[in-house]
Design a protein around this motif. Structure first.
Motif, PDB file in Angstrom:
ATOM      1  N   ASP A 274      46.612  75.144  37.830  1.00  0.00           N
ATOM      2  CA  ASP A 274      46.808  74.036  36.904  1.00  0.00           C
ATOM      3  C   ASP A 274      45.599  73.911  35.990  1.00  0.00           C
ATOM      4  O   ASP A 274      44.449  73.902  36.457  1.00  0.00           O
TER       5      ASP A 274
ATOM      6  N   SER B  18      44.271  73.681  31.422  1.00  0.00           N
ATOM      7  CA  SER B  18      44.587  73.791  30.002  1.00  0.00           C
ATOM      8  C   SER B  18      43.820  74.933  29.363  1.00  0.00           C
ATOM      9  O   SER B  18      42.689  75.245  29.749  1.00  0.00           O
TER      10      SER B  18
ATOM     11  N   LEU C 186      47.791  75.244  25.494  1.00  0.00           N
ATOM     12  CA  LEU C 186      48.767  75.419  26.572  1.00  0.00           C
ATOM     13  C   LEU C 186      48.229  74.759  27.830  1.00  0.00           C
ATOM     14  O   LEU C 186      47.132  75.078  28.285  1.00  0.00           O
ATOM     15  N   SER C 187      48.992  73.828  28.386  1.00  0.00           N
ATOM     16  CA  SER C 187      48.663  73.216  29.678  1.00  0.00           C
ATOM     17  C   SER C 187      49.692  73.698  30.687  1.00  0.00           C
ATOM     18  O   SER C 187      50.890  73.428  30.532  1.00  0.00           O
ATOM     19  N   LEU C 188      49.223  74.430  31.692  1.00  0.00           N
ATOM     20  CA  LEU C 188      50.117  75.083  32.641  1.00  0.00           C
ATOM     21  C   LEU C 188      50.024  74.443  34.012  1.00  0.00           C
ATOM     22  O   LEU C 188      48.932  74.137  34.491  1.00  0.00           O
TER      23      LEU C 188
ATOM     24  N   GLN D  51      55.829  74.099  35.129  1.00  0.00           N
ATOM     25  CA  GLN D  51      55.909  73.386  33.863  1.00  0.00           C
ATOM     26  C   GLN D  51      54.816  73.843  32.900  1.00  0.00           C
ATOM     27  O   GLN D  51      53.726  74.243  33.309  1.00  0.00           O
ATOM     28  N   VAL D  52      55.138  73.764  31.606  1.00  0.00           N
ATOM     29  CA  VAL D  52      54.166  73.991  30.551  1.00  0.00           C
ATOM     30  C   VAL D  52      54.310  72.873  29.525  1.00  0.00           C
ATOM     31  O   VAL D  52      55.400  72.388  29.260  1.00  0.00           O
ATOM     32  N   SER D  53      53.186  72.441  28.999  1.00  0.00           N
ATOM     33  CA  SER D  53      53.172  71.494  27.888  1.00  0.00           C
ATOM     34  C   SER D  53      52.032  71.908  26.968  1.00  0.00           C
ATOM     35  O   SER D  53      51.367  72.905  27.196  1.00  0.00           O
TER      36      SER D  53
ATOM     37  N   ILE E 163      57.855  77.319  33.184  1.00  0.00           N
ATOM     38  CA  ILE E 163      57.274  78.637  33.389  1.00  0.00           C
ATOM     39  C   ILE E 163      57.672  79.159  34.766  1.00  0.00           C
ATOM     40  O   ILE E 163      57.870  78.394  35.708  1.00  0.00           O
TER      41      ILE E 163
ATOM     42  N   PHE F  75      58.015  82.201  30.014  1.00  0.00           N
ATOM     43  CA  PHE F  75      58.226  80.851  29.491  1.00  0.00           C
ATOM     44  C   PHE F  75      59.718  80.674  29.229  1.00  0.00           C
ATOM     45  O   PHE F  75      60.351  81.526  28.589  1.00  0.00           O
TER      46      PHE F  75
END
Length: 217
Positions: free
Chosen positions: A109, A111, A130-132, A138-140, A152, A161
């Motif tokens: 986890d 960014s 990209l925040s994984l 999840q990706v945001s 993801i 993705f």
């Protein structure tokens, strides 16, 4: 020339008493706190690439372990006669360091600030991010124009993705958003080197670079 009976017996006795065994050992750059009478940091080792790492409670004489470096080493394992009750029945010593390289960083986890996208030559007017969250799949983040969100899928060094959506704000970004979304669709794997995330396409080409940052989206 034939060996005499006495010579043969002495040779057999020597070979049968030789308890040294040379082995190839894989040593991870990561250590772990091991439970025990005295808590200590244990090496993570295995004897073949296909195995999972296990805790190694003993010391390896002559081996200097640096965290963040993976090793392949040749060691000598010697059986100890009548070891104390709490001690290992073996003594380990380094024969040779066969290979060492930086430990691959797992995708966790966090960014990543995008610093390069294949096919895009313009300036980033805003910072793509990209925040994984691999545990949540999840990706945001941001394309440098709109916020993005989606799913993801990770498996070892594989990464894809899926169901990527964006907000709909119009931006003069010289095509950055379009190219970034295209790159995410093509991503099939990743690697992390010195806190830089590299996304790769199906041919192993690097198509996006991003630097690790402390903040989360």
């Amino acid at each position: 020339m034939k060996l005499s009976c006495v010579t043969f017996c002495l040779l057999f006795l020597f070979l049968s008493c030789n308890k040294d065994v040379n082995e190839t050992m894989y040593v991870s750059g990561k250590t772990i706190n091991c439970p025990g009478v005295i808590e200590k940091e244990c090496l993570q080792i295995k004897y073949s690439l296909e195995e999972d790492y296990i805790n190694f409670y003993d010391d390896i004489e002559g081996f200097q372990h640096d965290k963040g470096t993976d090793y392949i080493i040749k060691i000598k394992r010697t059986e100890v006669n009548n070891p104390p009750a709490d001690d290992s029945k073996y003594k380990y010593s380094l024969v040779e360091v066969l290979e060492k390289k930086p430990t691959p960083t797992a995708l966790e986890d966090g960014s990543w600030l995008v610093v390069g996208i294949v096919g895009f030559k313009g300036d980033f007017k805003r910072d793509p991010l990209l925040s994984l969250s691999p545990d949540l799949n999840q990706v945001s983040g941001s394309t440098g124009c709109n916020r993005i969100f989606g799913k993801i899928i990770t498996d070892k060094n594989k990464l894809s993705f899926q169901n990527i959506g964006t907000t709909k704000m119009a931006c003069d970004d010289n095509g950055l958003e379009t190219q970034m979304l295209t790159v995410l669709e093509k991503t099939v794997s990743y690697k992390i080197t010195e806190n830089v995330l590299l996304l790769e396409d199906g041919d192993g080409n690097v198509i996006l670079k991003a630097s690790n940052i402390d903040r989360k989206e």
